[in-house]
Write a protein that holds these residues in place. Sequence first.
Motif, short mmCIF file in Angstrom:
data_model
loop_
_atom_site.label_atom_id
_atom_site.label_comp_id
_atom_site.label_asym_id
_atom_site.label_seq_id
_atom_site.Cartn_x
_atom_site.Cartn_y
_atom_site.Cartn_z
N TYR A 1 0.85 -1.20 0.00
CA TYR A 1 0.00 0.00 0.00
C TYR A 1 0.88 1.24 0.00
N SER A 2 0.27 2.33 -0.49
CA SER A 2 1.00 3.61 -0.55
C SER A 2 1.08 4.21 0.85
N PRO A 3 2.01 5.14 1.07
CA PRO A 3 2.21 5.69 2.42
C PRO A 3 0.99 6.45 2.92
N SER A 4 0.86 6.45 4.26
CA SER A 4 -0.16 7.26 4.96
C SER A 4 0.42 7.61 6.31
N CYS A 5 -0.09 8.69 6.88
CA CYS A 5 0.44 9.14 8.17
C CYS A 5 0.19 8.12 9.24
N VAL B 1 5.40 7.56 8.53
CA VAL B 1 4.32 7.05 7.67
C VAL B 1 4.29 5.53 7.74
N ASP B 2 3.14 4.97 7.45
CA ASP B 2 2.99 3.52 7.23
C ASP B 2 3.00 3.28 5.74
N ASP C 1 4.08 -0.04 2.66
CA ASP C 1 4.66 -1.34 2.28
C ASP C 1 4.67 -1.42 0.76
N PRO C 2 5.84 -1.42 0.16
CA PRO C 2 7.16 -1.38 0.80
C PRO C 2 7.45 -0.01 1.40
N PRO C 3 8.52 0.12 2.21
CA PRO C 3 8.81 1.40 2.86
C PRO C 3 8.91 2.54 1.84
N ALA C 4 8.64 3.72 2.36
CA ALA C 4 8.66 4.91 1.50
C ALA C 4 10.06 5.11 0.91
N SER D 1 15.88 11.20 5.56
CA SER D 1 14.85 10.15 5.46
C SER D 1 15.49 8.80 5.75
N ASN D 2 14.78 7.99 6.46
CA ASN D 2 15.25 6.63 6.79
C ASN D 2 14.05 5.70 6.83
N GLY D 3 13.84 4.98 5.72
CA GLY D 3 12.73 4.03 5.68
C GLY D 3 11.39 4.72 5.79
N SER D 4 10.71 4.49 6.88
CA SER D 4 9.34 5.00 7.02
C SER D 4 9.29 6.32 7.76
N ALA D 5 10.37 7.00 7.97
CA ALA D 5 10.36 8.27 8.70
C ALA D 5 11.30 9.27 8.03
N SER D 6 10.93 10.54 8.18
CA SER D 6 11.76 11.65 7.69
C SER D 6 11.83 12.70 8.80
N SER D 7 13.00 13.26 9.05
CA SER D 7 13.20 14.22 10.15
C SER D 7 13.62 15.58 9.57
N LEU D 8 12.93 16.60 10.02
CA LEU D 8 13.22 17.98 9.59
C LEU D 8 13.58 18.81 10.81
N LYS D 9 14.77 19.46 10.74
CA LYS D 9 15.16 20.38 11.82
C LYS D 9 14.72 21.79 11.42
N TYR D 10 13.85 22.38 12.28
CA TYR D 10 13.23 23.66 11.89
C TYR D 10 13.46 24.69 13.00
N THR D 11 13.83 25.90 12.59
CA THR D 11 14.08 26.99 13.55
C THR D 11 13.31 28.23 13.10
N PRO D 12 12.21 28.59 13.79
CA PRO D 12 11.50 29.82 13.42
C PRO D 12 12.30 31.05 13.92
N VAL D 13 12.38 32.05 13.08
CA VAL D 13 13.12 33.26 13.44
C VAL D 13 12.18 34.46 13.52
N ALA D 14 11.24 34.51 12.59
CA ALA D 14 10.31 35.64 12.56
C ALA D 14 8.89 35.11 12.60
N ASP D 15 7.95 36.02 12.66
CA ASP D 15 6.54 35.61 12.73
C ASP D 15 6.14 34.83 11.49
N LEU D 16 6.73 35.17 10.35
CA LEU D 16 6.33 34.48 9.12
C LEU D 16 6.84 33.04 9.08
N ASP D 17 7.72 32.70 10.03
CA ASP D 17 8.22 31.31 10.07
C ASP D 17 7.26 30.37 10.78
N TYR D 18 6.21 30.97 11.33
CA TYR D 18 5.17 30.12 11.96
C TYR D 18 4.07 29.88 10.94
#
Length: 645
Positions: free
Chosen positions: A447-451, A473-474, A476-479, A502-519
């Motif tokens: 099946y295709s990925p889903s949260c 995400v879930d 099969d096969p992994p994303a 990205s590693n298999g079924s997960a992806s990690s994003l490092k995010y740093t808001p600086v200004a109001d528009l970053d929210y």
Amino acid sequence: MAVHVAFFLIVCLVHCDTKTVLQDKLAGVRTVDVQAVEGMVAQFPCDLGTAANDKVYMVFWFRDDAGIPLYSFDVRGKHLSEARHWSAPEVFGPRAHFATSPPPAALLVRDVKRRDEGVYRCRVDFRNTQTTSFRYNLTVVVPPEKPVVVDRYGRVINTTTLGPHEEGEDVLLTCRVLGGRPEPSVRWLVNGVLVDEEYEHNTGDVIENRLLWPAIRRADYAAVFTCQATNSRLVPPRELSLVLDMFLRPLTVEIKKPSEMGEGGVLTAERRYEVACQSAGSRPPAVITWHKGKRQLKRITEELRDNLTVSVMSFVPTLDDDGKPITCRAENPNVTTLFMETSWTISVVYPPVVKLRLGSSLAAGDIKEGDDVYFECHVRANPPARKLSWLHDDRPLAHNVTSRVLHSNQSLVLQKVTRHSSGRYACSALNAEGETVSNELHFRVKYSPSCRSGGVAVVGAARGESVVIVCEVDADPPAAVFKWKFNNSGETIDVAADRYTSNGSASSLKYTPVADLDYGTLSCSASNEVGTQLTPCVFQMVAAGKPHAPRNCTLWNQTAESVEVTCVAGFDGGLPQKFLLEVYTADGTSPRVNLTSEEPSWTVRGLEWEVRFRLVAVAVNSKGRSLPARLDDLLFRDPEKRTGQ
């Protein structure tokens, strides 16, 4: 003087005998045929009592028309018992003797020779009466030699046994006889009954009689074939007897089925049985062999009882033996074509043998959500299976049209499969011999990925604070590929690939808001070989800090056992918060009770009487704890003391 007398006597005898010969011819003396067997005794009667009241004077024996006697019997002046005997040495010599007792008198010639054959005459002279004569024609019988029998190939049979022969064969025998005078007759007898007396004269003095005894039968066994050669009644026939020996096929063959068979004559698989087979009528006794189907069985014991061969075979039937014939073959050990056999088709009962397979038209590695699939449960059982069940991850899988689970004969149909259809499948079959569960089939639905977590996740971060957002995400096969996007009220921006991993079924994003528009809103979506994620995973970025402490906390509804504590929630710091109530003793540093709630409301129970407790309420979010909200001390009074006061 004696010489002159002897000469006168011979001359007189010759003269007198010549005269007697003429008288015999005139008187017509009858010639009597006499037969004697070579080497035996010839007897020529010569009656001395033909002249009444007169005495015998002389008896002479002559050969053919010779005038000189070959034997004389002189009674002159003597009694018969004292008579003088004389035998010509060149004729009979000591072989001849004239015997007067018992009457009638006769000349006996022993050890008759072939040269003795001829006409002999006896002349009896009386004192006063006329001479009497007797004539005999001697025939010397020469017996034939003992018969010789040869087979169809001309080989002489030197034993008393004929054969052995097989049933249905023709027996051809030739009896050969050499010599014999007169010519002998040669004939065949079977069990003393004359069957053939036609013979023929072969080269020289050989006489043959050929016997054909066609298509011998079992009844001919031990028959006596006798060849006889005879040319005179004076001696017994010369004969040779042969006893017919035969190879006989078995007459009977019978299988004795084991007594341990089940109802209906069935055998149970993997259980040892002993089966007996007996055969009679074979000569020599039959050799018994066993076959199961086309394979020969070796585990047998055999014994002979008179003309009965008994064989016991031990075997363990398997489920593959059901419907196979067990054959007992009794065979003459000397002739392979002389055999008889019987068969018993066995029925073997056994628990079901079950094998589960994915539908033959399906590829196991290519099943995707939404496909229709089916499983085939192959069952082999005797007696036939009366119940068929299906299992999914060890749990029964019932027929359910609504859930698109269908049972059809020995098939399981799953319509519009989903990822939840994956797992271990098995089928189970039941009959009277037991229940068997098949092999497990590991079924995979791609099946295709889903949260992995549904809904929108709120992520709080202060300005300049870096947070790691994990998108799981879930699939099969992994994303294989992840994509991130950021959206605020103004625009949607693709996040650069170097900002996340990205590693298999997960992806990690490092995010740093600086200004109001970053929210704003971060979204991530993944794809694999099946397809692309339909609904992305959404993270709401908010300016966040620690929550404010709860306020307006009160204790109410207090009893001897419990009390209710209620506060008003403060600012959550921009993130989801929980509420914690900690209960301390008056001087304690570690809480006696921790109570967590989604709302700032708790019920406290189970505390000791007459002990003062300190209560602290705090709010907690992902950024930390709020300042504590102080409440009044709590004291549970002893009900008995209160009643006493």
